[in-house]
Motif scaffolding. Structure first.
Motif, PDB file in Angstrom:
ATOM      1  N   GLY A   2       1.454  -0.585  -5.315  1.00  0.00           N
ATOM      2  CA  GLY A   2       2.740  -0.300  -5.924  1.00  0.00           C
ATOM      3  C   GLY A   2       3.695   0.258  -4.888  1.00  0.00           C
ATOM      4  N   THR A   3       4.373   1.357  -5.246  1.00  0.00           N
ATOM      5  CA  THR A   3       5.276   2.001  -4.306  1.00  0.00           C
ATOM      6  C   THR A   3       4.618   3.162  -3.574  1.00  0.00           C
ATOM      7  N   GLN A   4       3.388   3.447  -3.922  1.00  0.00           N
ATOM      8  CA  GLN A   4       2.636   4.527  -3.275  1.00  0.00           C
ATOM      9  C   GLN A   4       2.117   4.053  -1.918  1.00  0.00           C
ATOM     10  N   PRO A   5       2.488   4.717  -0.825  1.00  0.00           N
ATOM     11  CA  PRO A   5       1.959   4.286   0.484  1.00  0.00           C
ATOM     12  C   PRO A   5       0.464   4.588   0.597  1.00  0.00           C
ATOM     13  N   PHE A   6      -0.219   3.781   1.357  1.00  0.00           N
ATOM     14  CA  PHE A   6      -1.651   3.949   1.600  1.00  0.00           C
ATOM     15  C   PHE A   6      -1.844   4.142   3.088  1.00  0.00           C
ATOM     16  N   TYR A   7      -2.524   5.210   3.465  1.00  0.00           N
ATOM     17  CA  TYR A   7      -2.756   5.525   4.870  1.00  0.00           C
ATOM     18  C   TYR A   7      -4.247   5.479   5.170  1.00  0.00           C
TER      19      TYR A   7
END
Length: 112
Positions: A2-7
């Protein structure tokens, strides 16, 4: 997602050794535990991506030992080298399957 960044910190290719994975992932966790901090090693990925092999390894070769045997070996070797220390160690080896099936792999008991 979605709009949640993944690191993430890094990726190992198919040629990575179990020793390299231990050195890069678990060695600091051993140090942190010995300094009194909780540590978690979490393997995530699709079926067949190598999570079980990375965590447990293979029995046919010392070089193929996974994170659990290497971490325990390192932890207890470092404990033996320390004098005048007392440790209280609690280990969990849990499997989360399809987000709602939780099993304690030390005793096979289903927890959820």
């Amino acid at each position: 997602v979605g709009t949640q960044p993944f690191y993430f910190d890094g990726v190992f290719d198919a040629n990575a050794t179990q020793e390299a994975v231990f050195r890069d992932i678990a060695q600091d966790a051993v140090t942190n535990v010995l300094e009194g901090f909780n540590s978690t090693i979490f393997a995530y990925g699709a079926t067949g991506s190598g999570k079980t092999f990375t965590i447990t390894g293979a029995d046919d070769s010392m070089a193929k030992r996974g994170l659990i045997p290497r971490t325990l070996e390192s932890f207890f070797a470092r404990l033996r080298a320390k004098d005048n220390y007392e440790y209280d160690l609690h280990l969990s080896f849990l499997q989360i399957y399809q987000e709602h099936h939780l099993t304690d792999l030390f005793n096979g008991k289903k927890l959820a």
